[in-house]
Design a protein around this motif. Structure first.
Motif: not given
Length: 448
Positions: A224-242
């Protein structure tokens, strides 16, 4: 033009002519429409400053939560998609002959209708711009504190709150610069800084070399932790390009004639900006992760620690960059606030009004930043709702609404793929962000 508006050559009555003149005077006063003599390289460094956040430094950490394959794929995909949506916005800025969409919400109104356009775009734009300003208050304060702690490790520690106040004091002065062109100096300094600290981050990592006990697996102990971390990392990358929230506003400062529309110089600036973005992001993300694996911290400068002078310098660079970014994101908000006050509530466009409005805004962002320093997690949460749409798929939706490309043609497919990718990001990253807030907030004390 040599035509007197009073004698009805334009079909205006005297009253209407007075109104037109008043609106023009207001437009000449508002921050975004007041100066239209920017060069193409202004757009390059405004875009770099807007796009490259201090988020670069957390990219290696995001990589460690995504893993090699997905990490590289998401980085490259995001770069391509956001460049495409940026191109769309640059194209749409002047698609109606003789009219310019100077603000994101004006384009929204053209695509979705007067009322709906405002309701769709303005809340998202405000979340992004005010959110970024608050995060940058905290980032600026934190980096100042780090600089102080590194340079003077034996000093009495000073609360982060005070550092945020010190950082804010700069903005109480800078935010009175009237428009985008007047902050181009600040913005240039910021763009140079972002390239500098990114370079420091990856070159110092190379200098350290691959750590002896490096591991590239996922850190979290549970599935579960791995999946949630994966999600939040996707968010991090998305904001890097905003950086899309301020694109039209930046383009509005470039002069335009029917023979030489503003999209030429703007696009040139965007290409330069995107090359710089790639030079900042890819080396930091890939080299940082390669050297440290999953032991990298969420700010790579912390992981590096030594040489002390270099890391202290990098932190100071971050501060200068964040000062520039804050101004770029604050400018459209100032514009909205001043527009509402002057056009809707009929205040007189004076220096006094500007003085109060802008100081109020800086004080507000400072106060929120001091109250909720774990705002980065909050941004992951809100950002998902607002960053992903404004950057990844709102331009595509507008494009489909306005140009109505042929079904199942190339343009149609491209836009729908971006929309699907963006919607997934929008749903997934708040989930990751929410979990991080809950974890961080349970041992948090207000104003400690």
């Amino acid at each position: 033009m040599g035509v007197e508006t009073t004698n009805n050559d334009h079909g205006y009555s005297q009253k209407e002519a007075g109104e037109v003149a008043r609106q023009k005077a207001i437009d000449d006063w508002l921050p975004i429409t007041s100066s239209r003599n920017a060069k193409w390289w202004y757009s390059a460094f405004h875009n770099v400053t807007a796009m490259v956040g201090a988020g670069v430094l957390s990219l290696p950490y995001a990589m460690s939560e995504l893993g090699w394959g997905p990490g590289v794929a998401v980085l490259i995909l995001s770069w391509i998609i956001t460049l495409y949506t940026l191109w769309q916005m640059v194209e749409m800025h002047e698609m109606v002959p003789g009219k310019r969409f100077d603000r994101y919400h004006e384009l929204g109104q053209h695509a979705f209708g007067e009322k709906l356009g405002l309701y769709i775009v303005v809340p998202q734009q405000l979340i992004v711009e005010v959110g970024v300003c608050i995060v940058y208050m905290v980032t600026g304060g934190k980096s100042l504190k780090k600089f102080h702690d590194i340079v003077c490790s034996t000093c009495k520690p000073i609360k982060q709150t005070y550092f945020i106040m010190i950082f804010a004091s700069v903005h109480f002065v800078l935010s009175h610069l009237p428009n985008f062109n007047s902050i181009s100096g600040v913005s240039l300094a910021a763009a140079v800084m972002s390239l500098s600290y990114s370079t420091i981050a990856w070159s110092a990592s190379v200098d350290k070399g691959v750590q002896p006990d490096v591991q590239y697996g996922y850190k979290a102990s549970s599935k579960v932790g791995t999946v949630f971390n994966f999600f939040s990392a996707l968010g991090d990358v998305a904001f890097a390009y905003a950086g899309h929230n301020v694109v039209l506003e930046i383009q509005a400062t470039i002069p335009s004639t029917p023979e030489k529309p503003s999209k030429g110089p703007m696009w040139r600036g965007v290409i330069v900006a995107y090359i710089v973005v790639a030079l900042c992001y890819f080396p930091v993300a890939l080299i940082g992760y390669w050297m440290y694996g999953n032991s990298v911290s969420d700010n790579i400068l912390i992981t590096l620690e030594k040489p002390v002078w270099l890391i202290a310098m990098a932190n100071m660079f971050v501060v200068v960059h964040v000062i520039g970014s804050y101004q770029i994101y604050a400018m459209p908000v100032f514009d909205m606030m001043e527009t509402v006050l002057v056009k809707k509530l009929n205040f007189r466009p004076t220096m006094m009004l500007r003085f109060f409005v802008r100081n109020f805004y800086v004080a507000f962002t400072m106060f929120v930043g001091i109250t909720f320093p774990f705002f980065g997690g909050l941004l992951g949460f809100f950002g998902g709702f607002a960053f992903a749409p404004t950057t990844y798929f709102l331009p595509c939706v507008m494009w489909l609404a306005i140009y109505k490309p042929r079904k199942f043609g190339l343009s149609w497919w491209t836009n729908w793929i971006c929309i699907v990718f963006g919607v997934i990001l929008m749903i997934v990253s708040p989930i990751g962000g929410m979990r991080q807030i809950i974890i961080q907030a349970k041992d948090y004390k207000f104003y400690n």
